[in-house]
Motif scaffolding. Structure first.
Motif, PDB file in Angstrom:
ATOM      1  N   GLY A 458       0.785  -1.234   0.000  1.00 45.27           N
ATOM      2  CA  GLY A 458       0.000   0.000   0.000  1.00 45.27           C
ATOM      3  C   GLY A 458       0.813   1.277   0.000  1.00 45.27           C
ATOM      4  O   GLY A 458       0.275   2.349  -0.299  1.00 45.27           O
ATOM      5  N   LEU A 459       2.109   1.217   0.351  1.00 47.92           N
ATOM      6  CA  LEU A 459       2.933   2.424   0.374  1.00 47.92           C
ATOM      7  C   LEU A 459       3.615   2.696  -0.971  1.00 47.92           C
ATOM      8  O   LEU A 459       4.392   3.634  -1.088  1.00 47.92           O
ATOM      9  CB  LEU A 459       3.999   2.311   1.468  1.00 47.92           C
ATOM     10  N   SER A 460       3.326   1.885  -1.987  1.00 46.77           N
ATOM     11  CA  SER A 460       3.914   2.094  -3.309  1.00 46.77           C
ATOM     12  C   SER A 460       3.324   3.335  -3.962  1.00 46.77           C
ATOM     13  O   SER A 460       2.316   3.898  -3.514  1.00 46.77           O
ATOM     14  CB  SER A 460       3.642   0.872  -4.201  1.00 46.77           C
ATOM     15  N   SER A 461       3.966   3.764  -5.059  1.00 41.56           N
ATOM     16  CA  SER A 461       3.447   4.897  -5.823  1.00 41.56           C
ATOM     17  C   SER A 461       2.035   4.596  -6.307  1.00 41.56           C
ATOM     18  O   SER A 461       1.592   3.448  -6.351  1.00 41.56           O
ATOM     19  CB  SER A 461       4.335   5.172  -7.041  1.00 41.56           C
ATOM     20  N   THR A 462       1.351   5.633  -6.715  1.00 35.27           N
ATOM     21  CA  THR A 462       0.026   5.454  -7.295  1.00 35.27           C
ATOM     22  C   THR A 462       0.116   4.539  -8.506  1.00 35.27           C
ATOM     23  O   THR A 462       0.904   4.766  -9.421  1.00 35.27           O
ATOM     24  CB  THR A 462      -0.572   6.805  -7.718  1.00 35.27           C
ATOM     25  N   ALA A 463      -0.667   3.482  -8.495  1.00 37.81           N
ATOM     26  CA  ALA A 463      -0.575   2.481  -9.555  1.00 37.81           C
ATOM     27  C   ALA A 463      -1.338   2.909 -10.793  1.00 37.81           C
ATOM     28  O   ALA A 463      -2.356   3.604 -10.711  1.00 37.81           O
ATOM     29  CB  ALA A 463      -1.113   1.150  -9.056  1.00 37.81           C
ATOM     30  N   ALA A 464      -0.824   2.485 -11.942  1.00 39.15           N
ATOM     31  CA  ALA A 464      -1.566   2.656 -13.179  1.00 39.15           C
ATOM     32  C   ALA A 464      -2.833   1.811 -13.099  1.00 39.15           C
ATOM     33  O   ALA A 464      -2.928   0.859 -12.338  1.00 39.15           O
ATOM     34  CB  ALA A 464      -0.714   2.244 -14.371  1.00 39.15           C
ATOM     35  N   SER A 465      -3.805   2.147 -13.910  1.00 41.48           N
ATOM     36  CA  SER A 465      -5.087   1.447 -13.886  1.00 41.48           C
ATOM     37  C   SER A 465      -4.893  -0.047 -14.107  1.00 41.48           C
ATOM     38  O   SER A 465      -4.231  -0.480 -15.051  1.00 41.48           O
ATOM     39  CB  SER A 465      -5.994   2.015 -14.971  1.00 41.48           C
ATOM     40  N   GLY A 466      -5.460  -0.851 -13.189  1.00 38.24           N
ATOM     41  CA  GLY A 466      -5.395  -2.307 -13.315  1.00 38.24           C
ATOM     42  C   GLY A 466      -4.079  -2.924 -12.910  1.00 38.24           C
ATOM     43  O   GLY A 466      -3.877  -4.121 -13.111  1.00 38.24           O
ATOM     44  N   CYS A 467      -3.168  -2.138 -12.335  1.00 41.36           N
ATOM     45  CA  CYS A 467      -1.821  -2.633 -11.998  1.00 41.36           C
ATOM     46  C   CYS A 467      -1.613  -2.631 -10.494  1.00 41.36           C
ATOM     47  O   CYS A 467      -0.786  -1.886  -9.961  1.00 41.36           O
ATOM     48  CB  CYS A 467      -0.756  -1.797 -12.701  1.00 41.36           C
ATOM     49  N   ASP A 468      -2.356  -3.443  -9.782  1.00 40.77           N
ATOM     50  CA  ASP A 468      -2.285  -3.506  -8.326  1.00 40.77           C
ATOM     51  C   ASP A 468      -0.958  -4.106  -7.882  1.00 40.77           C
ATOM     52  O   ASP A 468      -0.501  -5.114  -8.419  1.00 40.77           O
ATOM     53  CB  ASP A 468      -3.440  -4.358  -7.812  1.00 40.77           C
ATOM     54  N   GLY A 469      -0.352  -3.510  -6.848  1.00 35.62           N
ATOM     55  CA  GLY A 469       0.927  -3.974  -6.335  1.00 35.62           C
ATOM     56  C   GLY A 469       0.886  -5.372  -5.755  1.00 35.62           C
ATOM     57  O   GLY A 469       1.915  -6.048  -5.682  1.00 35.62           O
ATOM     58  N   LYS A 470      -0.307  -5.849  -5.347  1.00 33.77           N
ATOM     59  CA  LYS A 470      -0.392  -7.185  -4.739  1.00 33.77           C
ATOM     60  C   LYS A 470       0.043  -8.276  -5.704  1.00 33.77           C
ATOM     61  O   LYS A 470       0.490  -9.345  -5.282  1.00 33.77           O
ATOM     62  CB  LYS A 470      -1.814  -7.452  -4.252  1.00 33.77           C
ATOM     63  N   TYR A 471      -0.076  -8.037  -7.023  1.00 37.42           N
ATOM     64  CA  TYR A 471       0.293  -9.055  -7.995  1.00 37.42           C
ATOM     65  C   TYR A 471       1.804  -9.284  -8.042  1.00 37.42           C
ATOM     66  O   TYR A 471       2.262 -10.321  -8.522  1.00 37.42           O
ATOM     67  CB  TYR A 471      -0.197  -8.668  -9.384  1.00 37.42           C
ATOM     68  N   ALA A 472       2.577  -8.332  -7.558  1.00 36.78           N
ATOM     69  CA  ALA A 472       4.041  -8.441  -7.625  1.00 36.78           C
ATOM     70  C   ALA A 472       4.636  -9.184  -6.438  1.00 36.78           C
ATOM     71  O   ALA A 472       5.850  -9.392  -6.405  1.00 36.78           O
ATOM     72  CB  ALA A 472       4.664  -7.045  -7.720  1.00 36.78           C
ATOM     73  N   VAL A 473       3.825  -9.603  -5.470  1.00 33.13           N
ATOM     74  CA  VAL A 473       4.343 -10.327  -4.307  1.00 33.13           C
ATOM     75  C   VAL A 473       3.521 -11.579  -4.026  1.00 33.13           C
ATOM     76  O   VAL A 473       3.465 -12.056  -2.897  1.00 33.13           O
ATOM     77  CB  VAL A 473       4.390  -9.429  -3.045  1.00 33.13           C
ATOM     78  N   ASP A 474       2.889 -12.125  -5.069  1.00 29.44           N
ATOM     79  CA  ASP A 474       2.037 -13.297  -4.872  1.00 29.44           C
ATOM     80  C   ASP A 474       2.764 -14.601  -5.187  1.00 29.44           C
ATOM     81  O   ASP A 474       2.162 -15.673  -5.170  1.00 29.44           O
ATOM     82  CB  ASP A 474       0.761 -13.191  -5.714  1.00 29.44           C
TER      83      ASP A 474
END
Length: 601
Positions: A458-474
């Motif tokens: 949640g502390l990452s930069s504002t994500a582009a549309s549809g690019c949730d940060g949770k996908y990068a640590v799954d």
């Protein structure tokens, strides 16, 4: 029987069977008919942690189930490892650390959006057996450590003499097949030319005019009924690939050889190829042409294509190359690479219980979006397990791997242990793999626990549309979902949940095939969210490696709870249209993170 597989123009490597299984496992789920996979399968493999002494860690993989909203994972002692609160459909992996001497059964269940179970599977696993493995394959080499190669003896042994074969030239365009002998499998003679395209220099060898002014690639070496049989992809000398033929030479170890000509099998162009021996002793060639692969049966002596057997069409118009097939527990698995020149590409596999059943199968993704910075290559058998020997054709990249370039190497390999179960295949990246051919041991070694798994981003930069940060640590390296900021200049922050001494970071960057780019960035750590500043862990501001980046370092003295990947910019790695190589791109279209794994202690 031994065989060697050579993709493109590098040294032949011979495949050996040498290692015992590391864990016991069994699984069951659903029902299946011939060539129909079970709805759900979970597979397990054991591994060590860097600095540890026991392979008492279990890596679990399961397949994606259609319409699943999420998965639960429980252990037979009642521990819930993944709960229904995790409704990510792409969480298909889990590491269970430190199981000790226990034997556990793991149960994975898929559920839909209404929390109703739609599939399940079980697997039983215990710690692996570890002996003194004297060799280490390093998947993260540096200039100081150098690049490692698989160390093993040739299994081509006749009357107590070891034999080995390679392809050479006499400083010109003509190809030679060279035979080497050894009394111990370690110390070799200077070799003799057994088949040549240069009869003036080697009058004692069998002269084959097809070997005058040519090049051979994807070479496979095997033995059959006391004979050595060598198959190659055959092309005219130079940079063109218009001949697209197969070529065979065969003969008696220590005796006479001859060539069997260059031709297009059953009228089909043939480029990358592999040899496969089935359980009934029949030999097959599988080769790639533009768009499609074909499988041909060979004559009883394996020296020519048997035209009475109509070739099997495989992955038609899916643009695969570098085929390699194995047969395990009743399933044929065919691994391949995407046709993309020398660049890292996405690996795939297909599987079937019959050879003919391979026709019509659609490729399944495996490993990562870019085979962990490599291309799918040959497979070595390790006891009852296997490892993908993925190829890094760095010399063919617009921006070569700086470590390989400084070492003066055109290419290198990565050893990726494979887990197989009921027609499903998975392979993983480990920083090192310990093995010993004589003892029959292979133990993957992970540099630490994956402490970023399912962390808060949640502390990452504002994500582009549809690019949730949770996908990068799954933990899912092959899923197409990725994270990127709303502009090229962004950062990715993961909360590890607790403080860890960081020992490495792996990153899979977004890849747009044909317009590959690399990112410059820095890796920072912070102990507490309230801290005013970040501490630099790794300076990657001069990075030139596209897609998969791996960094190994001594554990940080400070334990960090937060890790930040701060993207500084992007540069094009390949010439594309009017854009110059290495030009600054700095566009959000070419940047993003498929996966980030942080390792810690």
């Amino acid at each position: 029987m031994s065989r060697g597989i050579l993709k493109k123009a590098v040294a032949v490597f011979s495949c050996l069977s040498f290692i015992a299984a590391l864990f016991s496992c069994s699984s069951e789920a659903g029902t299946g008919t011939v060539n129909q996979k079970k709805e759900m399968v979970i597979a397990a493999s054991s591994f060590m942690l860097e600095g540890g002494s026991s392979a008492d860690n279990v890596k679990l993989h399961w397949n994606a189930v259609e319409d699943a909203a999420g998965y639960t994972l429980t252990r037979s002692d009642g521990v819930e490892l993944i709960s229904k609160t995790r409704t990510l459909t792409n969480v298909l992996f889990y590491d269970d650390y430190g199981i000790g001497d226990n034997t556990y059964t793991y149960t994975v269940k898929a559920f839909n959006s209404n929390k109703v179970q739609i599939a399940s599977a079980n697997v039983t696993a215990s710690k692996g057996t570890v002996t003194d493995a004297v060799n280490t394959f390093n998947n993260s080499p540096t200039v100081e450590t150098g690049v490692t190669s698989l160390i093993r003896k040739s299994t081509l042994v006749f009357d107590g003499v070891y034999y080995s074969y390679s392809i050479g030239r006499n400083g010109g365009e003509n190809v030679n097949f060279i035979e080497y002998t050894s009394a111990d499998g370690e110390n070799w003679d200077e070799g003799r030319v057994v088949v040549t395209g240069d009869k003036e220099t080697y009058p004692a060898a069998f002269y084959d005019e097809d070997l005058a002014s040519c090049k051979l690639e994807s070479t496979c070496i095997t033995s059959h009924n006391g004979q050595i049989v060598i198959w190659s992809h055959y092309e005219e000398y130079g940079s063109t690939y218009t001949k697209a033929c197969v070529y065979c030479a065969a003969g008696t170890p220590g005796g006479d050889f001859k060539g069997y000509g260059a031709y297009q099998p059953q009228g089909n162009a043939s480029r990358d190829l592999t040899f496969f021996e089935d359980d009934d002793g029949r030999g097959y060639l599988i080769s790639a042409t533009l768009g499609t692969m074909y499988m041909y049966r060979l004559s009883s002596d394996w020296t020519v294509v048997d035209d009475s057997f109509e070739c099997v069409t495989i992955q038609e118009n899916e643009w695969r190359e570098a085929p390699c097939m194995i047969h395990h527990d009743g399933w044929y698995y065919l691994f391949s690479s995407r046709q993309n020149g020398w660049l890292p590409t996405a690996g795939q596999y297909i599987s079937s219980k019959t050879l003919q059943g391979l026709s019509g199968q659609t490729g399944q993704a495996i490993g990562s979006k870019n085979t962990f910075g490599s291309q799918s290559g040959g497979v070595v058998k390790i006891g009852n397990q296997y490892a993908m020997m993925a190829n890094r054709w760095s010399g063919g990249w617009e921006v070569p791997d700086p470590v390989l370039k400084e070492l003066g190497l055109w290419s290198a390999q990565r050893m990726l242990p494979i887990t197989l179960k009921d027609g499903y295949a998975f392979y993983d990246f480990y920083s090192t793999v310990k093995y010993d051919c004589e003892q029959g041991v292979m133990v993957p070694v992970q540099r630490g626990k994956i402490v970023s798994y399912l962390g808060d981003t949640g502390l990452s930069s504002t994500a582009a549309s549809g690019c949730d940060g949770k996908y990068a640590v799954d933990g899912n390296w092959i899923d197409s979902k990725f994270y990127r900021g709303s502009d090229y200049d962004f950062d990715f922050v993961v909360n590890l949940g607790s403080k860890y001494n960081i020992s490495g970071v792996d990153i899979s960057f977004y890849t747009l095939q044909g317009s590959e780019a690399y990112c410059t960035y820095n890796i920072y750590g912070k102990e507490n969210a309230s801290d005013a500043s970040w501490t630099l862990i790794k300076d990657c501001s001069s990075n030139v490696m596209m897609n998969f980046n791996t960094w190994v370092f001594e554990p940080t003295e400070t334990a960090y709870k937060y890790i930040k990947i701060d993207i500084l910019g992007e540069k094009r790695a390949c010439t594309n249209g009017s854009n110059a190589p290495h030009s600054t791109v700095n566009g959000s279209w070419c940047t993003g993170l498929y996966e980030v794994q942080v390792y810690g202690q």
